[in-house]
Design a protein around this motif. Structure first.
Motif, PDB file in Angstrom:
ATOM      1  N   ARG A  27       1.373   2.911   0.174  1.00 34.84           N
ATOM      2  CA  ARG A  27       1.754   1.710  -1.001  1.00 34.84           C
ATOM      3  C   ARG A  27       3.281   2.272  -0.561  1.00 34.84           C
ATOM      4  O   ARG A  27       3.452   2.711  -0.934  1.00 34.84           O
ATOM      5  CB  ARG A  27       0.777   1.897  -1.621  1.00 34.84           C
ATOM      6  CG  ARG A  27       1.214   1.360  -2.689  1.00 34.84           C
ATOM      7  CD  ARG A  27       1.160   1.720  -5.152  1.00 34.84           C
ATOM      8  NE  ARG A  27       1.001   3.039  -5.321  1.00 34.84           N
ATOM      9  CZ  ARG A  27       2.498   3.249  -5.937  1.00 34.84           C
ATOM     10  NH1 ARG A  27       3.296   2.301  -6.193  1.00 34.84           N
ATOM     11  NH2 ARG A  27       2.997   4.168  -6.274  1.00 34.84           N
ATOM     12  N   LYS A  28       4.149   0.375  -0.369  1.00 35.05           N
ATOM     13  CA  LYS A  28       4.884   0.329  -0.941  1.00 35.05           C
ATOM     14  C   LYS A  28       5.212   0.160  -2.845  1.00 35.05           C
ATOM     15  O   LYS A  28       4.745  -0.297  -3.276  1.00 35.05           O
ATOM     16  CB  LYS A  28       4.728  -1.092  -0.328  1.00 35.05           C
ATOM     17  CG  LYS A  28       5.317  -0.847   1.580  1.00 35.05           C
ATOM     18  CD  LYS A  28       6.175  -1.972   1.885  1.00 35.05           C
ATOM     19  CE  LYS A  28       5.739  -2.278   3.400  1.00 35.05           C
ATOM     20  NZ  LYS A  28       6.418  -3.734   4.077  1.00 35.05           N
ATOM     21  N   LYS A  29       6.746   0.597  -2.485  1.00 32.26           N
ATOM     22  CA  LYS A  29       7.202   0.682  -4.486  1.00 32.26           C
ATOM     23  C   LYS A  29       6.523  -0.679  -4.990  1.00 32.26           C
ATOM     24  O   LYS A  29       6.782  -1.823  -4.516  1.00 32.26           O
ATOM     25  CB  LYS A  29       8.566   0.370  -3.880  1.00 32.26           C
ATOM     26  CG  LYS A  29       9.490   0.236  -5.872  1.00 32.26           C
ATOM     27  CD  LYS A  29      10.392   0.513  -5.649  1.00 32.26           C
ATOM     28  CE  LYS A  29      10.925   0.235  -7.378  1.00 32.26           C
ATOM     29  NZ  LYS A  29      12.239   1.354  -7.369  1.00 32.26           N
ATOM     30  N   GLY A  30       5.923  -0.866  -5.931  1.00 30.40           N
ATOM     31  CA  GLY A  30       5.028  -2.260  -6.488  1.00 30.40           C
ATOM     32  C   GLY A  30       4.273  -2.255  -6.341  1.00 30.40           C
ATOM     33  O   GLY A  30       3.890  -3.898  -6.465  1.00 30.40           O
ATOM     34  N   GLY A  31       3.171  -2.340  -4.479  1.00 32.33           N
ATOM     35  CA  GLY A  31       2.079  -3.097  -4.313  1.00 32.33           C
ATOM     36  C   GLY A  31       1.070  -1.920  -4.524  1.00 32.33           C
ATOM     37  O   GLY A  31       1.279  -1.718  -5.243  1.00 32.33           O
ATOM     38  N   LYS A  32       0.251  -2.876  -3.699  1.00 30.59           N
ATOM     39  CA  LYS A  32      -1.464  -2.411  -4.166  1.00 30.59           C
ATOM     40  C   LYS A  32      -1.199  -1.679  -2.930  1.00 30.59           C
ATOM     41  O   LYS A  32      -0.636  -1.569  -1.731  1.00 30.59           O
ATOM     42  CB  LYS A  32      -2.015  -3.427  -4.062  1.00 30.59           C
ATOM     43  CG  LYS A  32      -2.098  -4.020  -5.364  1.00 30.59           C
ATOM     44  CD  LYS A  32      -3.296  -4.844  -4.903  1.00 30.59           C
ATOM     45  CE  LYS A  32      -3.366  -5.442  -6.224  1.00 30.59           C
ATOM     46  NZ  LYS A  32      -5.156  -5.970  -6.856  1.00 30.59           N
ATOM     47  N   TRP A  33      -2.077  -0.987  -2.295  1.00 28.25           N
ATOM     48  CA  TRP A  33      -2.544  -0.240  -1.235  1.00 28.25           C
ATOM     49  C   TRP A  33      -3.641  -0.918  -0.269  1.00 28.25           C
ATOM     50  O   TRP A  33      -3.847  -1.946  -0.345  1.00 28.25           O
ATOM     51  CB  TRP A  33      -3.761   1.134  -1.777  1.00 28.25           C
ATOM     52  CG  TRP A  33      -3.699   2.022  -3.162  1.00 28.25           C
ATOM     53  CD1 TRP A  33      -3.751   1.851  -4.170  1.00 28.25           C
ATOM     54  CD2 TRP A  33      -2.638   3.223  -2.912  1.00 28.25           C
ATOM     55  NE1 TRP A  33      -2.880   2.686  -4.706  1.00 28.25           N
ATOM     56  CE2 TRP A  33      -2.363   3.574  -4.367  1.00 28.25           C
ATOM     57  CE3 TRP A  33      -2.081   3.482  -1.296  1.00 28.25           C
ATOM     58  CZ2 TRP A  33      -2.060   4.877  -4.328  1.00 28.25           C
ATOM     59  CZ3 TRP A  33      -1.047   5.121  -1.427  1.00 28.25           C
ATOM     60  CH2 TRP A  33      -1.025   5.455  -3.341  1.00 28.25           C
ATOM     61  N   ASN A  34      -2.786   0.184   0.555  1.00 34.08           N
ATOM     62  CA  ASN A  34      -3.122  -1.152   2.254  1.00 34.08           C
ATOM     63  C   ASN A  34      -3.497   0.094   3.847  1.00 34.08           C
ATOM     64  O   ASN A  34      -2.461   2.088   3.331  1.00 34.08           O
ATOM     65  CB  ASN A  34      -1.291  -1.924   2.696  1.00 34.08           C
ATOM     66  CG  ASN A  34      -1.339  -3.225   3.825  1.00 34.08           C
ATOM     67  OD1 ASN A  34      -3.130  -3.012   4.276  1.00 34.08           O
ATOM     68  ND2 ASN A  34      -0.718  -3.474   4.134  1.00 34.08           N
ATOM     69  N   PHE A  35      -3.759  -0.221   4.241  1.00 31.19           N
ATOM     70  CA  PHE A  35      -4.309   1.196   5.896  1.00 31.19           C
ATOM     71  C   PHE A  35      -2.659   1.138   5.851  1.00 31.19           C
ATOM     72  O   PHE A  35      -1.393   0.473   6.606  1.00 31.19           O
ATOM     73  CB  PHE A  35      -4.235   0.654   6.404  1.00 31.19           C
ATOM     74  CG  PHE A  35      -6.312  -0.630   5.855  1.00 31.19           C
ATOM     75  CD1 PHE A  35      -6.986   0.998   5.602  1.00 31.19           C
ATOM     76  CD2 PHE A  35      -6.523  -1.333   5.403  1.00 31.19           C
ATOM     77  CE1 PHE A  35      -8.070   0.496   5.292  1.00 31.19           C
ATOM     78  CE2 PHE A  35      -7.880  -1.555   5.246  1.00 31.19           C
ATOM     79  CZ  PHE A  35      -8.500  -0.171   4.525  1.00 31.19           C
ATOM     80  N   PRO A  36      -1.828   1.708   6.863  1.00 28.29           N
ATOM     81  CA  PRO A  36      -0.935   2.055   7.005  1.00 28.29           C
ATOM     82  C   PRO A  36      -0.558   1.347   8.505  1.00 28.29           C
ATOM     83  O   PRO A  36      -1.503   0.859   8.993  1.00 28.29           O
ATOM     84  CB  PRO A  36      -0.955   3.384   8.134  1.00 28.29           C
ATOM     85  CG  PRO A  36      -1.709   4.218   7.199  1.00 28.29           C
ATOM     86  CD  PRO A  36      -2.662   3.076   6.779  1.00 28.29           C
ATOM     87  N   GLY A  37       0.311   1.024   9.092  1.00 29.67           N
ATOM     88  CA  GLY A  37       1.009   0.361  10.053  1.00 29.67           C
ATOM     89  C   GLY A  37       2.311  -0.643   9.779  1.00 29.67           C
ATOM     90  O   GLY A  37       2.668  -0.623   9.223  1.00 29.67           O
ATOM     91  N   GLY A  38       2.153  -2.287  10.738  1.00 30.63           N
ATOM     92  CA  GLY A  38       3.395  -2.461  10.498  1.00 30.63           C
ATOM     93  C   GLY A  38       3.092  -3.589  11.641  1.00 30.63           C
ATOM     94  O   GLY A  38       2.856  -3.599  12.766  1.00 30.63           O
ATOM     95  N   THR A  39       5.188  -4.446  11.945  1.00 30.93           N
ATOM     96  CA  THR A  39       4.936  -5.550  13.235  1.00 30.93           C
ATOM     97  C   THR A  39       4.868  -4.602  14.516  1.00 30.93           C
ATOM     98  O   THR A  39       5.358  -3.984  14.654  1.00 30.93           O
ATOM     99  CB  THR A  39       6.088  -6.202  12.532  1.00 30.93           C
ATOM    100  OG1 THR A  39       5.904  -6.503  11.325  1.00 30.93           O
ATOM    101  CG2 THR A  39       6.139  -7.423  13.836  1.00 30.93           C
ATOM    102  N   ILE A  40       4.031  -5.499  15.424  1.00 29.53           N
ATOM    103  CA  ILE A  40       4.387  -5.001  16.754  1.00 29.53           C
ATOM    104  C   ILE A  40       6.336  -5.680  17.250  1.00 29.53           C
ATOM    105  O   ILE A  40       6.000  -7.125  17.529  1.00 29.53           O
ATOM    106  CB  ILE A  40       3.129  -5.808  17.802  1.00 29.53           C
ATOM    107  CG1 ILE A  40       2.062  -4.211  17.552  1.00 29.53           C
ATOM    108  CG2 ILE A  40       3.977  -5.196  19.021  1.00 29.53           C
ATOM    109  CD1 ILE A  40       0.457  -5.327  17.677  1.00 29.53           C
ATOM    110  N   GLU A  41       6.919  -5.129  18.105  1.00 33.36           N
ATOM    111  CA  GLU A  41       7.925  -5.176  17.859  1.00 33.36           C
ATOM    112  C   GLU A  41       7.804  -6.151  19.476  1.00 33.36           C
ATOM    113  O   GLU A  41       7.168  -5.528  20.218  1.00 33.36           O
ATOM    114  CB  GLU A  41       8.839  -4.338  18.226  1.00 33.36           C
ATOM    115  CG  GLU A  41       9.168  -3.582  16.957  1.00 33.36           C
ATOM    116  CD  GLU A  41      10.461  -2.056  16.862  1.00 33.36           C
ATOM    117  OE1 GLU A  41      10.871  -1.699  18.461  1.00 33.36           O
ATOM    118  OE2 GLU A  41      10.505  -1.784  15.737  1.00 33.36           O
TER     119      GLU A  41
END
Length: 130
Positions: A27-41
């Motif tokens: 979870r990011k600050k103030g957000g809901k729960w998510n699966f780990p991950g992110g943008t592919i560079e």
């Protein structure tokens, strides 16, 4: 998304980490729960992005990432990976993540999750079904 080429879609690596019947959420600050991950560079392979994001967000180094599938959700191409972790593995929130927790698969609900994570849940991915 009709008429849009897959190559022009934003690409994301998403990791479903499993440990003793539980799924790792972040979870990011103030957000809901998510699966780990992110943008592919740019120029990065999806599996390399998955390993990088998992380490950046949770301090987990997973050598056993398996590619599950690739799905389009709301104009984003998600490269979905799974990792089976031992009971000893623990996640430590890092980078932009403020909290990590392990949740039973049957406790994953739309009210708990971000809209994207909820949309992925609705796809009935084998790693997320009980």
């Amino acid at each position: 998304m009709p008429g849009k080429n897959r190559r022009s879609l934003k690409a994301r690596a998403t990791i479903i980490c499993l440990r003793s019947g539980r799924v790792l959420l972040v979870r990011k600050k103030g957000g809901k729960w998510n699966f780990p991950g992110g943008t592919i560079e740019s120029g990065e392979h999806p599996i390399d992005a998955a390993a990088r994001e998992l380490k950046e967000e949770t301090s987990i180094r997973s050598l056993g990432l398996l590619q599950l599938c690739t799905l389009e959700v709301d104009g984003v191409l998600h490269h979905i990976f799974t990792a089976q972790l031992g009971d000893y593995a623990d996640a430590v929130a890092d980078n932009e993540i403020v909290a990590c927790k392990w949740v039973r698969r049957d406790a994953l609900t739309a009210t708990l999750l971000t809209p994207t994570a909820s949309a992925l849940m609705s796809r009935q991915l084998p790693a997320l079904t009980v």
